[in-house]
Write an enzyme that holds these catalytic residues in place. Structure first.
Site, PDB file in Angstrom:
ATOM      1  N   LYS A  52      63.565 -37.792 -18.942  1.00 33.42           N
ATOM      2  CA  LYS A  52      63.507 -37.315 -17.674  1.00 33.42           C
ATOM      3  C   LYS A  52      64.789 -37.095 -18.020  1.00 33.42           C
ATOM      4  CE  LYS A  52      60.044 -40.281 -16.707  1.00 33.42           C
ATOM      5  NZ  LYS A  52      59.508 -42.070 -15.861  1.00 33.42           N
ATOM      6  N   GLN A  96      61.804 -47.724 -14.433  1.00 33.28           N
ATOM      7  CA  GLN A  96      61.100 -46.888 -15.634  1.00 33.28           C
ATOM      8  C   GLN A  96      59.951 -48.092 -16.249  1.00 33.28           C
ATOM      9  OE1 GLN A  96      60.808 -44.740 -17.613  1.00 33.28           O
ATOM     10  NE2 GLN A  96      59.102 -44.972 -18.547  1.00 33.28           N
ATOM     11  N   ASP A 119      58.056 -42.025  -7.733  1.00 32.91           N
ATOM     12  CA  ASP A 119      57.502 -41.674  -8.270  1.00 32.91           C
ATOM     13  C   ASP A 119      56.201 -41.921  -7.751  1.00 32.91           C
ATOM     14  OD1 ASP A 119      57.597 -42.291 -11.710  1.00 32.91           O
ATOM     15  OD2 ASP A 119      58.687 -44.072 -11.344  1.00 32.91           O
TER      16      ASP A 119
HETATM   17  N1  GUN Z   1      56.012 -45.723 -17.646  1.00 28.00           N
HETATM   18  C1  GUN Z   1      54.940 -44.407 -18.445  1.00 28.00           C
HETATM   19  N2  GUN Z   1      55.186 -43.472 -17.368  1.00 28.00           N
HETATM   20  C2  GUN Z   1      55.968 -43.949 -16.078  1.00 28.00           C
HETATM   21  C3  GUN Z   1      56.340 -43.064 -15.248  1.00 28.00           C
HETATM   22  O1  GUN Z   1      54.721 -42.227 -14.726  1.00 28.00           O
HETATM   23  N3  GUN Z   1      57.033 -43.843 -14.197  1.00 28.00           N
HETATM   24  C4  GUN Z   1      58.020 -45.141 -14.299  1.00 28.00           C
HETATM   25  N4  GUN Z   1      58.524 -45.572 -13.287  1.00 28.00           N
HETATM   26  N5  GUN Z   1      57.420 -45.315 -15.567  1.00 28.00           N
HETATM   27  C5  GUN Z   1      56.459 -45.276 -16.383  1.00 28.00           C
END
Ligand code: GUN
Length: 287
Positions: A52, A96, A119
């Protein structure tokens, strides 16, 4: 023989479009900033968070990284999110997942200001999607829509079957297909005669979480098959991961009109759509 829907190519196109838009914003004095919070050091989460940050750098979005220890309390995490909610220079906040067990995930998601919920997990964002209002859309399902459209397939009027009903994929996926005027069926582990239901689909989106479960028997000739699953089923002699999806790719390949591979299908789209949500946040925050 199916057309292979290449998520790497399509996600790179999207990232390049976003890079141009971010430059335009910057030239007009607007900088976009994403705050990414990771609690603990789960190795898979560290990889995602690293990806990211790299995507932000590529596109020109500023990223703030908060790497908090495993012992961080729920209250400390909530305090940090509230500070970030109040900062006018922060457009997006992402925690996350998963968070350590002593922290209530739902409470954390609800603490994020919906206007910064890149998200798309906040109940406000989910509700806005289901009633057709402006808001952030969960990244993986949004990426699936882009894959289908950018590969030249119309959704309007098509029979769409989504296998899986999770909050992050199946449910928002079906709302998005509906928004695109598809005729949508949500199937799941309790669906009777899943094969017959799946076989109705012109567009079949699979997010069941079971390696290679969907064989050619579940697929109508000429269907577009999107595989959201990703599983590690072993390692090569040289130590590389062997991955597969929820769809038995080799079995379905001859029957489908188009199919996403794993890896390299839906996976790369999630981060591209996160970046899109960060860029869209500028407009959403003008509400
Ligand atoms: N953990 C696995 N995929 C994601 C996601 O798309 N967003 C977040 N915040 N955590 C994750």
């Amino acid at each position: 023989m199916a057309q292979i829907i290449d998520g790497k190519v399509i996600s790179n196109q999207i990232k390049d479009e976003l890079k141009a838009k971010v430059k335009e914003y910057k030239d007009n004095g607007t900088e976009i900033c994403l705050a990414v919070i990771q609690v603990g050091n789960d190795p898979a989460s560290s990889v995602y968070v690293g990806n990211k940050k790299r995507a932000c750098e590529y596109i020109g979005i500023k990223s703030l990284a908060y790497e908090l220890p495993e012992e961080t309390t729920e209250e400390e995490l909530i305090n940090l999110i509230e500070q970030l909610n109040n900062r006018t220079d922060v457009n997006g906040i992402l925690v996350q997942l998963p968070v350590p067990k002593h922290i209530d995930e739902d409470k954390i998601i609800k603490t994020i200001n919906p206007l910064k919920d890149v998200d798309g997990f906040h109940p406000h964002s989910v509700g806005a999607l289901s009633i057709g209002q402006k808001g952030f859309v969960s990244c993986t399902p949004a990426g699936v829509i882009e894959l289908i459209k950018r590969s030249g397939y119309d959704i309007a009027g098509k029979e769409c079957v989504v296998i899986g009903r999770s909050n992050i994929v199946g449910k928002p996926m079906s709302m998005l297909l509906l928004r695109e005027n598809g005729t949508v069926t949500i199937a799941h582990s309790k669906t009777a005669d899943l094969k017959a239901v799946a076989k109705r689909a012109d567009i079949l989106v699979v997010a069941v979480g079971k390696p290679k479960m969907i064989t050619a028997e579940y697929v109508k000739e000429g269907a577009v098959v999107i595989d959201v699953g990703i599983h590690r089923i072993g390692t090569t002699d040289s130590g590389k991961n062997i991955l597969c999806g929820d769809v038995d790719y080799d079995d379905v390949f001859e029957k489908a009109a188009a199919i996403t591979p794993v890896p390299g299908g839906v996976g790369p789209m999630t981060i591209a759509m996160l970046m899109k949500n960060c860029v869209d946040s500028v407009e959403i925050q003008k509400q």
